[in-house]
Motif scaffolding. Sequence first.
Motif, short mmCIF file in Angstrom:
data_model
loop_
_atom_site.label_atom_id
_atom_site.label_comp_id
_atom_site.label_asym_id
_atom_site.label_seq_id
_atom_site.Cartn_x
_atom_site.Cartn_y
_atom_site.Cartn_z
N GLY A 492 0.80 -1.05 -0.32
CA GLY A 492 -0.03 0.26 0.29
C GLY A 492 0.97 1.48 0.06
O GLY A 492 0.31 2.14 -0.58
N SER A 493 1.74 1.03 1.09
CA SER A 493 2.96 2.55 0.81
C SER A 493 3.51 2.82 -0.58
O SER A 493 3.66 3.93 -0.88
N ARG A 494 3.80 1.77 -1.45
CA ARG A 494 4.16 1.35 -2.42
C ARG A 494 3.57 2.55 -3.55
O ARG A 494 3.59 3.05 -5.13
N MET A 495 2.01 2.01 -3.18
CA MET A 495 0.89 2.70 -4.44
C MET A 495 0.32 3.93 -3.78
O MET A 495 0.07 4.86 -4.02
N GLY A 496 0.81 4.68 -2.60
CA GLY A 496 0.67 5.57 -2.47
C GLY A 496 0.28 6.16 -1.79
O GLY A 496 -0.72 7.46 -1.37
N LEU A 497 -0.63 5.49 -1.29
CA LEU A 497 -1.93 4.99 0.03
C LEU A 497 -1.69 5.59 1.07
O LEU A 497 0.11 4.79 1.42
N GLU A 498 -2.85 6.43 1.95
CA GLU A 498 -2.55 6.88 3.25
C GLU A 498 -3.42 5.80 4.07
O GLU A 498 -4.31 5.77 3.51
N THR A 499 -2.15 5.72 5.02
CA THR A 499 -2.94 4.65 6.40
C THR A 499 -4.77 5.03 6.31
O THR A 499 -4.61 5.81 6.84
N ILE A 500 -5.25 3.82 6.73
CA ILE A 500 -6.91 4.37 7.15
C ILE A 500 -6.60 3.49 8.57
O ILE A 500 -6.71 3.26 9.03
N PRO A 501 -7.25 5.14 9.23
CA PRO A 501 -7.37 4.72 10.92
C PRO A 501 -8.35 4.39 11.48
O PRO A 501 -9.23 3.12 10.60
N ASP A 502 -8.30 3.65 12.67
CA ASP A 502 -9.50 2.84 13.23
C ASP A 502 -10.61 2.83 13.20
O ASP A 502 -10.45 2.35 13.88
N ASP A 503 -11.23 3.97 13.07
CA ASP A 503 -12.22 4.08 13.11
C ASP A 503 -13.29 3.44 12.98
O ASP A 503 -13.00 3.18 11.52
N PRO A 504 -14.52 2.69 13.72
CA PRO A 504 -14.95 1.70 12.79
C PRO A 504 -16.16 2.29 11.36
O PRO A 504 -16.33 3.29 11.87
N VAL A 505 -15.81 1.44 10.53
CA VAL A 505 -16.03 1.48 9.40
C VAL A 505 -17.10 0.76 9.09
O VAL A 505 -16.36 -0.80 8.84
N ASN A 506 -18.88 0.54 9.15
CA ASN A 506 -19.66 0.16 8.66
C ASN A 506 -21.01 0.62 7.81
O ASN A 506 -20.81 1.94 7.49
N PRO A 507 -21.45 -0.63 6.86
CA PRO A 507 -22.46 -0.21 5.73
C PRO A 507 -23.04 1.44 6.53
O PRO A 507 -23.82 2.01 5.92
N ARG A 508 -24.05 0.99 7.74
CA ARG A 508 -24.51 1.80 8.56
C ARG A 508 -23.71 3.73 8.30
O ARG A 508 -24.86 4.61 8.02
N ARG A 509 -22.61 3.59 8.78
CA ARG A 509 -21.87 4.73 9.03
C ARG A 509 -21.90 4.96 6.95
O ARG A 509 -21.34 6.70 7.06
N LEU A 510 -21.20 4.10 6.39
CA LEU A 510 -21.50 4.85 5.02
C LEU A 510 -22.25 5.43 4.71
O LEU A 510 -22.47 6.45 3.56
N ARG A 511 -23.78 4.70 4.53
CA ARG A 511 -24.77 5.31 4.27
C ARG A 511 -25.06 6.50 4.93
O ARG A 511 -25.39 7.39 4.82
N ARG A 512 -25.10 6.80 6.50
CA ARG A 512 -24.95 8.53 6.87
C ARG A 512 -24.67 9.52 6.37
O ARG A 512 -24.74 10.68 6.38
N THR A 513 -22.58 8.80 6.04
CA THR A 513 -22.12 10.22 5.34
C THR A 513 -21.87 9.95 4.13
O THR A 513 -22.12 11.67 4.29
N LEU A 514 -22.73 9.46 3.62
CA LEU A 514 -23.49 9.73 1.85
C LEU A 514 -24.56 10.89 1.94
O LEU A 514 -24.69 11.04 1.11
N SER A 515 -25.34 9.98 2.48
CA SER A 515 -26.59 11.54 3.00
C SER A 515 -26.24 12.96 3.12
O SER A 515 -26.31 13.65 2.87
N VAL A 516 -25.23 13.17 4.73
CA VAL A 516 -24.94 13.97 4.97
C VAL A 516 -23.56 14.95 3.81
O VAL A 516 -23.45 16.14 3.88
N GLU A 517 -23.41 13.98 2.98
CA GLU A 517 -22.09 14.07 1.66
C GLU A 517 -23.39 14.97 1.16
O GLU A 517 -23.20 16.59 0.53
N MET A 518 -24.42 14.40 0.78
CA MET A 518 -24.94 14.27 -0.56
C MET A 518 -26.09 16.02 -0.80
O MET A 518 -26.11 16.72 -0.50
N ALA A 519 -26.14 16.06 1.24
CA ALA A 519 -27.17 17.25 1.85
C ALA A 519 -26.06 18.58 1.85
O ALA A 519 -26.60 19.70 1.81
N ALA A 520 -25.20 18.18 2.46
CA ALA A 520 -24.41 19.46 2.84
C ALA A 520 -23.46 19.69 2.30
O ALA A 520 -22.64 20.69 3.02
#
Length: 732
Positions: A492-520
């Motif tokens: 991943g480092s060789r591809m120039g990718l940034e480390t993903i933090p350990d904050d929990p990610v799940n479909p519910r949070r991604l759905r909520r994030t998409l809703s907020v991004e589209m709205a605000a």
Amino acid sequence: MSLLPVPDPARAAARSVFAGADVAATARLTWLDGCPRPRFEDDVWSFVGWADAPVQMKVTEKNLLFNRIVHPPWRVIVKELTLAWIATRDERVLALPRARRIARHPRTLHARLYHLTFWLNWLTEHQITTLAAVTQDHCDAFLREYGVVRDKTTGAVLRSKAGGSLRTVVSAMQDITDYSEVLSADRHRPGFRPWGRRSPRLVTGAPARPQVVIKTEPLDDDVLRPLLTACLHLVDVLGPHIVSLRAELQAEREARGSVESSRTLRDAGLLASLVDAHLRTGQALPRLGDGQVTKRLRSGWDPADPLLPVNFQGLLRPSGHRDIGGALLVQARPLLEGAVAEVGTEYAWCRDALGVPRADTGEQVPWSLPLPTLSAIALIRIASHACTVATSALTGMRSSELMELTVGCRRTEEADGTGLVRHHLVSKVVKGRLWGGEVDEWVVIDEVVRVIALAEQLTDARPGQSLFGPFHGFESKGAMTWLRKWVASPAGSRMGLETIPDDPVNPRRLRRTLSVEMAARPGGLLATKVHFKHLKVATSEGYAGRPGGAQAVFHHEWKKEEEKEKVKRTVEAYRQFEQGQLPAGPGADSLMAAFRAVEGELADHEPGLAKVVTDRQIELLLKKKASVLHLSAANYCWFEDPAKALCLKLAGTRSAAAPLTGLCDSSRCPQATHHLSHRSIWQTSADTRRPAGQSPDPGPGEGPAASRTRAVDAGSRRDRHGSSRRGWMTWH
């Protein structure tokens, strides 16, 4: 002598009305051919053969374990209750006046059986062996004990369970009375019903219609940015190469399976020819993976042995052999050691990998370093996980809906005469729907189509079979665990990718994030990663095309969030106005006139006690103004009068219900304003000489004319260097 009533022997020996019943047939469940069908007398009912079972339904939920009920007669009554819950159209159930008329979902049966098992075993522990002896005191005592969460070690009470979670317990306990006419082995005494006619809601204190409060927090940009970057890089940049790698692995596996391999090679001449082929081409000998090297060390190999990392099976594969005989290995050691010294060893896969651009700098690097077989298989799995996460992030689909996607779920619809296409995904809505779910469609953007296309090439599933399969969240060794490890690895480092933090990610949070991004956040992180305008259009079209579908539910969530954000931004602009940070742009005078009117209303109140003006009061006064606000990356559009909208004039229409963002020229439109939050966008516009808010890839029909581009560019440079228009100077 026990004071408890003695069970009636005739009652205990009574034959159940469901005796000998085929559970699947009685409940009218569609069953798979060849799968065992549960019978009423079985102590374990297996629903593994249920054809319409949702993909997310766990195997444990498909097995109803009645043998956990200690008292055998009560197993019979719970079986009768369970069958009555799902066989609501059976004439024996229809005859019950208090029976539920809507069948319970088979997933619900597992939960209700779980609660009833605790209740009945609690009675057994308290030496009660017949339901006729149960009193209201017993019910209250059990609910008090069952209604708390205790520490598993000390037994101390940690907290009380929510009333909503106890409603099912009370309902199941009351069903023993409500369905008593079909219970053969035991029943409550005549006239007794736990808590009488009180409903489970009243007993537990749960609200009748609980207020829906969204507690799920959207992902921070620090998590979303590296996550989206990694997923899209895996899909768009590495995806085609990973598909080729998978094809090579499959071909090698099939070739190995078609050859009848003998166990060991003892022909020195054949071994010499195999080694000579590597020496002639300069190709390194195949290398073992680290795990296999460790096994050799444990079996006694010398760590300094030059042949320790050599993969003999890979070397001998062209000959159809699997290993070198011990005597031949001793004899051929000088030859093999010389070959290792001359050409070395290397992993078998991804040798001479093609170059791809890094995610950060665009520099060309090999898409992969050589990999052992297990690592190559793992990379394919990581790419598949990236497809799952990306689909969730860009569609807002629930986890149950993601699992119902099948191979071949993509649909493309061409618009007549326009050359435009609309993409759909066909899945099922499970939540709140009939057994087996209901088929539904999601309108999606091109990025999602590419993700699904790649996922279909990375699975062995056939058309019509589940694409992503069952999963239980993205954490705990799920998709995010694999993605984080790979991104944090040297690959991943060789591809120039940034480390993903350990904050929990799940479909519910991604759905909520998409809703907020589209709205605000029309100019936020998602807008920099995908065709953001297309994403909003796709969601709106999905809502319009299927008003009762799942995408309509997400559309409602998005619009609700958008309303909140509009009010928040309007109040924020008003507060800035109070502090002397005035808006700029052609619509600034009109906006400030509205703000002054609000000031006057707040100041014009009857004299009395000191009054503190709250944000809620301001929100109520500005609610009408906020309803016409449309958020753009570089300006606010107060779309009060379509006749004044410059974008509609440029498009030649006067009847649109919303502004055309792609045609927005906020430096000339009388309904556009600029605020402090837009300063960075205009600064970047002036520096890069690209109109503020313009997408790198405008949607069809939204490309700005060259003259308008030059006008906006000039306007942004004037505003940067200090226009005489009111408000811009407050940015410096």
